[in-house]
Design a protein around this motif. Structure first.
Motif, PDB file in Angstrom:
ATOM      1  N   ALA B 168     -18.544  56.843  87.817  1.00  0.00           N
ATOM      2  CA  ALA B 168     -17.695  57.503  88.388  1.00  0.00           C
ATOM      3  C   ALA B 168     -17.273  57.375  87.615  1.00  0.00           C
ATOM      4  N   ARG B 169     -16.152  55.756  86.826  1.00  0.00           N
ATOM      5  CA  ARG B 169     -15.153  55.761  86.751  1.00  0.00           C
ATOM      6  C   ARG B 169     -15.287  56.620  85.675  1.00  0.00           C
ATOM      7  N   ALA B 170     -16.460  56.801  85.206  1.00  0.00           N
ATOM      8  CA  ALA B 170     -15.599  57.960  84.097  1.00  0.00           C
ATOM      9  C   ALA B 170     -14.942  59.237  83.821  1.00  0.00           C
ATOM     10  N   LYS B 171     -14.968  59.565  85.179  1.00  0.00           N
ATOM     11  CA  LYS B 171     -14.368  60.807  85.612  1.00  0.00           C
ATOM     12  C   LYS B 171     -13.192  59.673  86.701  1.00  0.00           C
ATOM     13  N   GLU B 172     -12.544  59.002  86.541  1.00  0.00           N
ATOM     14  CA  GLU B 172     -11.364  58.263  87.111  1.00  0.00           C
ATOM     15  C   GLU B 172      -9.767  58.460  85.809  1.00  0.00           C
ATOM     16  N   ARG B 173      -8.583  59.129  86.607  1.00  0.00           N
ATOM     17  CA  ARG B 173      -7.386  59.130  85.928  1.00  0.00           C
ATOM     18  C   ARG B 173      -7.021  57.883  85.353  1.00  0.00           C
ATOM     19  N   ILE B 174      -5.876  58.335  84.283  1.00  0.00           N
ATOM     20  CA  ILE B 174      -5.793  56.587  83.703  1.00  0.00           C
ATOM     21  C   ILE B 174      -4.919  55.890  85.013  1.00  0.00           C
ATOM     22  N   LEU B 175      -4.121  57.382  85.311  1.00  0.00           N
ATOM     23  CA  LEU B 175      -2.904  56.741  86.537  1.00  0.00           C
ATOM     24  C   LEU B 175      -4.078  57.857  88.090  1.00  0.00           C
ATOM     25  N   SER B 176      -4.537  56.495  88.786  1.00  0.00           N
ATOM     26  CA  SER B 176      -5.250  57.184  89.984  1.00  0.00           C
ATOM     27  C   SER B 176      -4.309  56.928  91.033  1.00  0.00           C
ATOM     28  N   LEU B 177      -4.393  58.684  92.319  1.00  0.00           N
ATOM     29  CA  LEU B 177      -3.692  58.183  92.962  1.00  0.00           C
ATOM     30  C   LEU B 177      -4.277  57.570  93.963  1.00  0.00           C
TER      31      LEU B 177
END
Ligand code: GDP
Ligand code: MG
Lengths: 470, 328
Positions: B168-177
């Motif tokens: 799941a983390r592999a899909k998260e943005r660097i800046l995550s709203l």
């Protein structure tokens, strides 16, 4: 030294970083290829493989006679969200990491179905290379042309076409050659590879069985080129190409001016408090080129004439560098006390033109909310964000033919040309020559969402030789 | 190169003398291709500076764990010779390894930082959180975390999450709203292009920033080695009283007592992550130095979470579910 011992023992050299993305239509085998690369380069660790094998078995993958990596669904290694696993599709760009002893790789697995432009643009924006998959049974499809168009537009340095599922066409040379010829024809039409920026490689592979992925296959004796991983290991990274450019560019992120607030740990390790009381440096990441001590630079700030000064220091966390290169993050000191703030740009003198409030650009529209003429948006360029008015949409690209058609709005996944008027001038540069300072985001001022990826174009009627004056 | 170019002559000469004493090895030759660690370091520093420049009130999640220690080290480099310009936030499970808390406090002191603590224990004491049947407190961190973010009006929180840790983390943005409830909506993320990070948010929303998203566990260890970064001692092999449960070695401690049938043994172990002591397992290891650890990690066949986090084994989607609810 302990570093050397440990690197020696692990067989790890000081490797370099290489970023690449995948593109292709649904079911061309992108996720399988990525899984194969991870699996064969031993980047997949035992417990991940366990979890994947369990899920594969639950979903009836493999079955009688399947062995080794064929017994598992390699796509499960990248399809990380619950909905993706349940539906057997890839929804979002997934980032994966693996390393060989030459390089560390960051790969963006970009889904091909819905919103393929959005995902491909996103993946390609940071990629040194993009691997485009083609199903050997289907050949070059309209989707392939679209992908190649986007890659050409985004100036991806290296394009690798993997003709996949070559096992399903009995490793036929004639099938491969026909597709290879078609790909080269499309590339010529698009001008891909024509200007020496991008290059193109075509490789026959079987992602499922591993042919020509990590090692060259003896089932394609008629193919004498390198395997995919060999190509990825040896291509120069975009930063490497860009660090050689003469046009040093440095958008200022912030001013480091601690005044009284020096770091206690730096003081404890002997920092001369008196000497650093009036320290002032400009922090940022070099976007292209190289800067050396003593270099003449131009400072571009809104509301000021361009100012020329000299670099007196390049600092990085306590060490002074004689020179620094893209993509290093450093802090630069300048000879003259001039007023510099976030959003200003420091550039090699004589290589920039004046900032402009008229923006001509290609926009890759990434939002379900369409672009209309007259809309007010925000433009984020480098370290500055300014308000902008969309004056007009001047055309829309037909990605399959690369012709520009008349248009007055842009919708999700459209790529078009537009003219914007900025509330304040920006140091805009043509994306063709400056991948970083030629790129910007269009942001919705209402909800803050990213609406488009923007690529700066020259003003119509601009002359090349008038461009660099300051 | 000219050295007399400013009107701060005297001070500059002191400065230059100081810099002249920098060992040659530390002055990296820029003409050579940057190593992968240099590139990752530059990217992380760029992200940290962007967040500081664009947000009103950032904070850095600091547990004393290696990823957060590396992030803090990067922050010191990003703002040198200035102080790190934001506080650190620790969500304290109350199930701590004492040496980690000690390390946390020493680090905060050394860098002159402000420490904000969100306490799981206090929430349990007030009846706002219930102890779980399995005794694990890692999943209980979400509520105190969001409370601390809201109470302190933090609009950006640096996390040490890495994309190689979890699918799941592999899909998260660097800046995550994150929305008003701290939730992550994986299907509705902003595309992240070039190195242009869009951190715009409305009142009540905040952003999680992951500067070391693109690092692997091995990168982190090689960087710790290269930079000589100090870590809590339990990352290195030491003798400890442990017992085996669910295929993991658990430390004997106040919050992690063995059952009568679980035999207590003294083993040479180390930890790959530090967290809730009651559910974080040790691995058998004789890696006593950072160089040994680099070798061990490079050769390892288990990801760090799989090896040592009981709570992530609960389901394939465990991390995704917790992230959606506002977890790290
Ligand atoms: N025979 C064969 N099947 C393949 C190959 N590559 C992928 N596949 C199969 O094609 C289907 C789609 O693959 P997937 O990786 O999910 O495609 P994606 O949608 O591009 O990510 C799956 O059933 C794969 O097992 C290949 O090289 N040979
Ligand atoms: Mg897929």
């Amino acid at each position: 030294m302990s570093t050397e011992t440990s690197l020696l023992e692990t067989g790890l050299r000081e490797s370099t970083l290489f970023r690449f993305a995948t593109a292709g239509s649904v079911d061309d085998g992108k996720s399988t290829l990525v899984g194969r690369l991870l699996h064969d380069s031993k980047a997949i660790l035992a417990d991940q493989l366990d979890a994947v094998a369990r899920t594969s078995a639950d979903r009836g993958f493999g079955g009688a006679g399947a062995t080794g990596s064929q017994a598992i669904d390699l796509a499960l290694l990248t399809d990380g969200l619950r909905a993706e696993r349940e539906q057997g599709i890839t929804i979002d760009v997934a980032y994966r990491y693996f390393a060989t002893d030459r390089r560390s790789f960051i790969l963006a697995d970009c889904p091909g179905h819905v919103q393929y432009t959005k995902n491909t643009v996103t993946g390609a924006s940071t990629a040194d290379a993009v691997v485009v998959l083609i199903d050997a049974r289907k050949g070059v499809l309209e989707q392939t042309r679209r992908h190649l168009s986007v890659l050409q537009l985004l100036r991806v340095a290296h394009v690798i076409v993997a003709v996949n599922k070559i096992d399903l066409v009995d490793f036929s040379e004639s099938v491969f050659r026909e597709i290879e010829t078609d790909v080269q024809k499309v590339a010529r039409e698009l001008g891909l590879g024509a200007d020496g920026i991008a290059d193109l490689v075509v490789i026959p592979v079987s992602a499922l069985d591993g042919d020509n992925v990590v090692d060259r296959s003896d089932r394609t004796p008629w193919y004498s080129g390198p395997a995919l991983l060999e190509v990825l290991e040896t291509l120069p990274a975009a930063d490497e190409l860009e660090s050689h450019l003469e046009s040093f560019r440095f958008p200022v992120q912030l001013v480091i001016r601690p005044q009284g607030a020096l770091a206690p740990d730096a003081i404890a390790s002997g920092l001369d408090v008196g000497a650093y009381r009036d320290y002032r440096a400009y922090a940022g990441q070099i976007t292209e080129g190289t800067v050396k001590l003593g270099d003449k630079v131009t400072v571009l700030s809104p509301g000021h004439e361009p100012r020329i000064t000299t670099v007196t220091g390049i600092d990085f966390a306590g060490s002074e560098l004689a020179e620094a290169t893209a993509p290093q993050s450093v802090a630069i000191r300048l000879a003259d006390e001039i007023d510099i703030a976030r959003g200003d740009t420091i550039a090699a003198a004589g290589t920039v033109r004046e900032s402009s409030a008229d923006l001509y650009a290609a926009l890759c529209w990434l939002s379900p909310k369409p672009l209309r003429e007259g809309a007010k948006v925000l433009v984020k360029h480098g370290t500055r964000t300014v308000q902008a008015l969309v004056r007009n949409v001047t055309g829309k690209l037909d990605l399959a033919t690369f012709n520009v058609e008349a248009a007055s709005s842009l919708e999700l996944n459209d790529i078009g040309n537009a003219q914007l008027r900025l509330a304040a001038p920006l140091p805009l540069e043509n994306y063709l020559h400056h991948r970083r300072t030629g790129a910007f985001l269009v942001i919705d001022p209402v909800d803050g969402n990213t609406l488009a990826a923007g690529l700066v174009k020259d003003h119509p009627g601009d002359h090349e030789d008038e461009r660099y004056v300051i | 190169m000219s050295t007399q170019i400013t009107n701060e002559d005297t001070e500059l000469s002191v400065l230059e003398k100081d810099l002249a004493e920098t060992p040659v090895a530390a002055q990296r030759v820029a003409a050579e291709r940057l190593s992968s660690l240099d590139t990752l370091e530059s990217e992380a520093i760029h992200i940290i500076r962007e967040v500081v420049a664009e947000f009103e009130k950032p904070a850095l999640l600091f547990s004393g764990g290696k990823d957060s220690v590396v992030m803090l080290h990067l922050a010191t480099k990003a703002f040198w010779p200035g102080k790190v310009p934001f506080p650190v936030l620790h969500v304290d499970t109350g199930h701590n390894f004492p040496e980690v808390i000690d390390f946390r406090d020493r680090t905060v002191e050394r860098l002159g930082l402000k420490l904000v603590v969100g306490s799981v224990q206090e929430f349990i004491d007030r009846g706002e959180l219930a102890e779980r049947a399995d005794g694990t407190r890692n999943p209980l961190q979400t509520v105190p975390l969001l409370d601390a973010i809201q109470r302190n009006k933090f609009d950006a929180v640096f996390g040490g999450g890495r994309r190689d840790e979890d699918k799941a983390r592999a899909k998260e943005r660097i800046l995550s709203l994150r929305d008003e409830f701290g939730q992550w909506d994986p299907r509705n993320q902003r595309p992240e292009l070039w190195n242009l990070y869009n951190g715009r948010h409305t009142v009540g929303q905040h952003v999680r920033a992951f500067p070391i998203s693109n690092w692997t566990e091995l990168d982190v260890w090689r960087y710790i080695e290269r930079e000589g970064i100090e870590l809590p001692g339990l990352y290195y092999a030491h003798e400890r009283e442990v017992y085996e449960r669910d295929g993991m070695w658990r430390a004997v401690g106040e919050v992690s007592m063995p059952k009568p049938d679980e035999e207590v043994l003294t083993k040479l172990v180390r930890y790959r992550t530090v967290g809730d002591m009651s559910c974080t397992g040790a691995v058998l290891s004789d890696a006593r130095t950072v160089a040994d650890v680099v070798v061990e990690v490079a050769a390892s066949t288990l990801t760090e979470r799989g090896a040592t986090r009981a709570d992530d084994r609960i389901s394939e989607a465990a991390m995704e579910d917790r992230k959606k609810d506002g977890y790290f």
